[in-house]
Motif scaffolding. Structure first.
Motif, mmCIF file in Angstrom:
data_model
loop_
_atom_site.group_PDB
_atom_site.id
_atom_site.type_symbol
_atom_site.label_atom_id
_atom_site.label_comp_id
_atom_site.label_asym_id
_atom_site.label_seq_id
_atom_site.Cartn_x
_atom_site.Cartn_y
_atom_site.Cartn_z
ATOM 1 N N ARG A 103 -1.080 -31.267 49.561
ATOM 2 C CA ARG A 103 0.030 -30.515 48.965
ATOM 3 C C ARG A 103 0.302 -30.908 47.518
ATOM 4 N N ARG A 104 0.003 -32.145 47.115
ATOM 5 C CA ARG A 104 0.225 -32.532 45.722
ATOM 6 C C ARG A 104 -0.671 -31.713 44.792
ATOM 7 N N THR A 105 -1.933 -31.611 45.173
ATOM 8 C CA THR A 105 -2.865 -30.862 44.331
ATOM 9 C C THR A 105 -2.506 -29.385 44.298
ATOM 10 N N ILE A 106 -2.148 -28.815 45.444
ATOM 11 C CA ILE A 106 -1.786 -27.390 45.472
ATOM 12 C C ILE A 106 -0.544 -27.138 44.621
ATOM 13 N N ALA A 107 0.430 -28.035 44.700
ATOM 14 C CA ALA A 107 1.623 -27.883 43.866
ATOM 15 C C ALA A 107 1.266 -27.946 42.390
ATOM 16 N N ASN A 108 0.302 -28.810 42.030
ATOM 17 C CA ASN A 108 -0.132 -28.885 40.631
ATOM 18 C C ASN A 108 -0.910 -27.640 40.215
ATOM 19 N N ILE A 109 -1.642 -27.051 41.149
ATOM 20 C CA ILE A 109 -2.380 -25.823 40.835
ATOM 21 C C ILE A 109 -1.415 -24.711 40.438
ATOM 22 N N TRP A 110 -0.303 -24.604 41.153
ATOM 23 C CA TRP A 110 0.661 -23.539 40.841
ATOM 24 C C TRP A 110 1.296 -23.725 39.470
ATOM 25 N N LYS A 111 1.221 -24.927 38.914
ATOM 26 C CA LYS A 111 1.837 -25.185 37.601
ATOM 27 C C LYS A 111 0.885 -24.936 36.434
ATOM 28 N N GLN A 112 -0.382 -24.701 36.727
ATOM 29 C CA GLN A 112 -1.370 -24.560 35.662
ATOM 30 C C GLN A 112 -1.450 -23.116 35.181
ATOM 31 N N HIS A 113 -1.147 -22.904 33.911
ATOM 32 C CA HIS A 113 -1.185 -21.543 33.377
ATOM 33 C C HIS A 113 -2.607 -21.065 33.108
ATOM 34 N N ARG A 114 -3.568 -22.008 33.047
ATOM 35 C CA ARG A 114 -4.949 -21.605 32.776
ATOM 36 C C ARG A 114 -5.681 -21.151 34.029
ATOM 37 N N LEU A 115 -5.049 -21.292 35.170
ATOM 38 C CA LEU A 115 -5.689 -20.889 36.423
ATOM 39 C C LEU A 115 -5.206 -19.511 36.850
ATOM 40 N N SER A 116 -6.130 -18.699 37.279
ATOM 41 C CA SER A 116 -5.798 -17.375 37.806
ATOM 42 C C SER A 116 -6.856 -17.012 38.832
ATOM 43 N N SER A 117 -6.628 -15.931 39.533
ATOM 44 C CA SER A 117 -7.614 -15.491 40.516
ATOM 45 C C SER A 117 -8.895 -15.096 39.797
#
Length: 888
Positions: A103-117
């Motif tokens: 869950r820590r990594t997933i929570a950090n993924i949601w905060k990254q603006h450079r990540l998208s589908s």
């Protein structure tokens, strides 16, 4: 003259054993590292390392077979260690997927603006689900600017061609921004109108299918709030076709062609045609004055979102009405496909629990009193704690969607892990939603596999309340949830709804910048539907289970209705005049078995085609290498011949073993796709380019094999007749050249393979013919009749003396002592002695191995012929096999 296997031929078993040991060592090493990283290694929460590699036995194939067999179970094993969720790297046919579940990594993924589908996922869905042509898909593939207002660095896409941003921006404004309130109001009005049209009274009205009721009433109301009433009025069968398309999606995802499953494509095409007809009508009748006072709805286009899509998407290059209709079909399917089932499941749990139903009615009455349902404020409704908890728990229990993220331009640091650029990060909501180490079960009273309406309710007077387990709440980094609202609300002790702390464990809509833009509208639809049913209607469901005929896939259904015997429930309402026969129905077992057998055979053949390409590389290599090894055994007295043979084997390996990576790239499905997609992807056709190059080089190789022994044979001190006989044997290699030319034209690689085997077996076949065929009475009679006396025939000499005959198929080895000490340079060979032009003495040994002419000349000149015969016959070591024109 004895022949033996080359001393290096024993290297093949050794090489195989080495490869096996390397494979096992690699598996043991990755397994050890997997356990060591997860169990013993202290991971730096800000280290930014790569997740550990999940063990796989076969390095290249990785975990492809396990993932294809049962992807949900495999992913659960790969991301769970002990009782906690972890992250790992999973290999598939040379590619890697980063599976993140902690869950820590997933929570950090949601905060990254450079990540998208990843755009590749959209391309796949648009191509196979909705049938967009390649010309339109090329626009999506070229768009690397991202969905955000500011394009990614390094992107050169024009603003009018940023299809990802244009689509995403329209959804954000209409479904989560200023368009949310008027869209929600239109849904409330449409649903209330449809419920009134049902003419429910104080008397009970029995319905055969609760699911069909929601698909009809809720689904139509949701489509109307987006597309307007005109579209449904013009196309009264649109909803039927839409739900038919929903059932067809699994077939479309596997790229099943229309001639195999016509109905699958029929539903999709019907929806597309109906949408295009609606476009023409709306353009003809729409006027700006038709727009409602709120600036959003109108009777023809339905909403500002649809007018925006008509204006912006049709301006993108290569987009026309057909392409837009297919994308609008995707919008309609996405709106109803998940929202309607979740609304029905929420209502099902609410009405099946009388205590819960009473509490919901009480909360709605306390918040809205006796005001009309259309006067309910959607903003206030979505803050109702109990209804919100029912909604959140329904999505937690039933939504098990995969989400993918990617960064096309730079590596992304995710705390303890890093996602490299261009790689795909994969998360499964179902695994996190069922994490019993995170979710509060109230000491097992409400397990994660059951529905608990109050799971997301926090009661300040009850320390065991709330969605998160007490173990997680006691961790040092836990942040206590806070009540939302003003100071008065903060001072209250009333229970409240909270999602705080669940960011990395509850994500039915995804998260971060790639989160579903329609989540707010979906929540409004679900909550208002439940509030309307609870307040205005009494509903009694006779069964404790519910069956969904649309909207949920079979794997989810298995978990939704444990123990349900589908044979005891009708799939839908039977036509007029037909009654359901569930006690003694007509059986289609024979038809089902026949279809399963046929499809199983097709599937096996389809997989064998790929495996055949891999195996064929080894078949061709060993068949052509057999010819080189034959040359090496016969002509190895020449240094130049040995060098040519070795380089020929190396060139053969490089030429044909290249098929393995080329087949994996162009003839195998990429990660996440099925084998059926390969058939229609056009990738195998690209492999033909390498096939042409390989055939061209194969012709050169076969010419090399054909020409290689000719200079040596021509240099022998033999009669012309004998040279022609020798050349006739090796000229069979010309068949390999002809086959290679045909392969270049027709790409019939099997022809080349068979000829290579024939060529390599020709000398042995000649020997077999002389030993067995020529001794037959009919053959001897023909030879006597056609060829005169047998004195001119080639004699069979140097057969072992005594009664024991030599087996021509006996393996050629170098076992036994070497007594030919007088042979020059240690070569083990005896040359035939010429007695006269065209006349050969049968007492002399035949040519069994060629040697250099100079050596042959010196050797023969230094020894009488009788000595040559004496040496060749009397001193033959045990176990020698004579091989050549004159041996039998």
């Amino acid at each position: 003259m004895p022949l033996s296997l080359d001393k290096n031929t024993g290297a093949l078993p050794v090489l195989g054993a080495c490869l096996l040991l390397l494979t096992l060592a690699n598996y043991a090493l990755t397994t050890f590292r997997w356990h060591w990283v997860n169990k013993f290694r202290k991971i730096d929460m800000n280290g930014g390392q790569l997740p550990p590699q999940y063990p796989s036995l076969i390095p290249y194939f990785g975990n492809a077979l396990l993932f294809a067999w049962d992807n949900a179970s495999f992913l659960r094993r790969a991301t769970c260690y002990g009782s906690s969720l972890r992250s790992s790297r999973i290999s598939f046919l040379g590619f890697e997927i980063y599976a993140f579940q902690d869950r820590r990594t997933i929570a950090n993924i949601w905060k990254q603006h450079r990540l998208s589908s990843p755009i590749s996922m959209f391309v796949y869905v648009l191509k196979y689900f909705f049938g967009l042509p390649e010309s339109v898909l090329s626009v999506y593939r070229a768009d690397d600017s991202g969905p955000f207002p500011k394009p990614y660095g390094g992107s050169n896409i024009l603003a009018e061609d940023r299809i990802d941003h244009i689509t995403h921006h329209g959804f954000l404004r209409a479904l989560g921004g200023p368009g949310l309130l008027p869209t929600s109001k239109r849904y409330m009005n449409a649903l209330t109108t449809r419920m009134d049209e049902k003419n429910f009274s104080t008397e009970w009205t029995e319905m055969a299918n609760f699911s069909d009721f929601f698909q009809d009433v809720v689904g139509s109301s949701l489509v109307e709030c987006l597309y307007g009433s005109t579209m449904l009025r013009l196309n009264p069968e649109f909803m039927q076709n839409l739900w038919g398309f929903d059932v067809s999606v699994p077939w479309l995802a596997r790229a099943v062609p229309s001639f195999i499953k016509p109905s699958v494509h029929m539903f999709r095409q019907n929806c597309v045609d109906q949408l295009k007809g609606w476009y023409a009508y709306a353009r003809e009748h729409f006027d700006e004055s038709n727009i409602s006072s709120n600036g959003d709805g109108d009777p023809y286009w339905g909403s500002r979102l649809m007018r925006y899509r008509q204006e912006k998407l049709l301006a993108v290059k290569k987009h026309d009405d057909d392409a837009l209709a297919r994308m609008d079909l995707g919008l309609a399917w996405g709106a109803v496909g998940n929202t309607v089932p979740c609304a029905m499941l929420s209502a099902f749990h609410m009405v099946k629990d009388p205590i819960l139903l009473h509490r919901v009615r009480k909360d709605v009455e306390r918040s809205f009193g006796h005001q009309h349902v259309l006067d309910i404020d959607p903003k206030k409704l979505i803050n109702e704690p109990l209804l919100s908890s029912v909604y959140a728990e329904t999505l937690r229990l039933y939504v098990k969607t995969y989400f993918m993220v990617s960064s096309p331009h730079a590596d992304v640091h995710l705390g303890m892990w890093t996602l490299p650029k261009g790689r795909i990060g994969l998360m499964n909501a179902g695994i996190s939603h069922m994490d019993d180490t995170f979710w509060n079960s109230r000491d097992g009273e409400h397990p994660v596999t059951s529905f608990w309406a109050d799971r997301f309710i926090i009661d300040t007077t009850d320390p065991q309340s709330g969605p998160v387990s007490s173990i997680v709440r006691e961790s040092p980094d836990w942040v206590k949830p806070r009540r939302k609202g003003g100071e008065k609300e903060h001072m209250s002790n009333t229970p409240f709804f909270s999602m705080d702390g669940t960011e990395g464990s509850w994500f039915p809509y995804g998260g971060g910048h790639s989160i579903c833009p329609g989540r707010f509208l979906a929540k409004s639809v679900i909550l208002f539907t439940c509030a309307l049913l609870a307040r205005e209607y009494d509903i009694d469901i006779f069964s404790d289970k519910v069956e969904m005929t649309h909207g949920l896939s079979p794997p989810i259904m298995d978990q939704l209705i444990p123990g349900l015997d589908l044979c005891l429930l009708p799939a839908g309402i039977p036509p007029n005049g037909i009654s359901s026969n569930l006690e003694n129905p007509e059986t289609l077992v024979s038809v089902l078995i026949t279809i399963c057998v046929i499809m199983s055979v097709v599937a096996v053949v389809f997989a064998i085609l790929f495996a055949q390409q891999i195996i064929l590389s080894f078949v061709i290599f060993f068949s052509k290498s057999a010819i080189f090894l034959l040359y090496l055994q016969i002509f190895d007295v020449q240094k130049s011949m040995r060098i040519a043979v070795r380089y020929g084997i190396i060139f053969t390996g490089v030429l044909y073993f290249t098929n393995i990576p080329m087949s994996a790239i162009f003839s195998a499905p990429p990660v996440g796709k099925t084998w059926e997609t390969v058939l229609f992807s056009g990738q195998p056709q690209k492999n033909l380019i390498w096939g042409v190059v390989q055939s061209s080089l194969g012709i050169l190789l076969d010419l090399f094999i054909f020409i290689l022994p000719i200079p040596t044979i021509l240099g022998l001190r033999l009669s012309t007749k004998r040279k022609i006989q020798l050349l006739a044997v090796f000229t069979t290699a010309l068949a390999g050249v002809i086959a290679s030319v045909l392969s270049l034209v027709y790409r019939a690689e099997a022809i080349g393979t068979n000829d290579a085997i024939i060529v390599s077996c020709t000398p042995g076949f000649v020997n077999f013919t002389r030993a067995y065929i020529s001794s037959l009475p009919i053959i001897q009679s023909l030879r006597s009749t056609l060829g005169g006396s047998s004195s001119s025939a080639v004699a069979l000499t140097n057969k072992p003396s005594g009664k024991q005959s030599e087996n021509p198929n006996r393996p050629r080895t170098r076992q036994g002592p070497r007594e030919n000490n007088h042979e020059p340079n240690g070569f083990s060979g005896i040359s035939s002695i010429k007695r006269g032009e065209g006349d050969w003495d049968s007492t002399y040994p035949e040519v069994v191995r060629t040697i250099e002419t100079s050596q042959e000349s010196d050797y023969i000149g230094s020894m009488p012929a009788t000595e040559v015969q004496e040496h060749g016959v009397q001193h033959s070591p045990t176990g020698v096999f004579y091989y050549g024109l004159g041996t039998a």
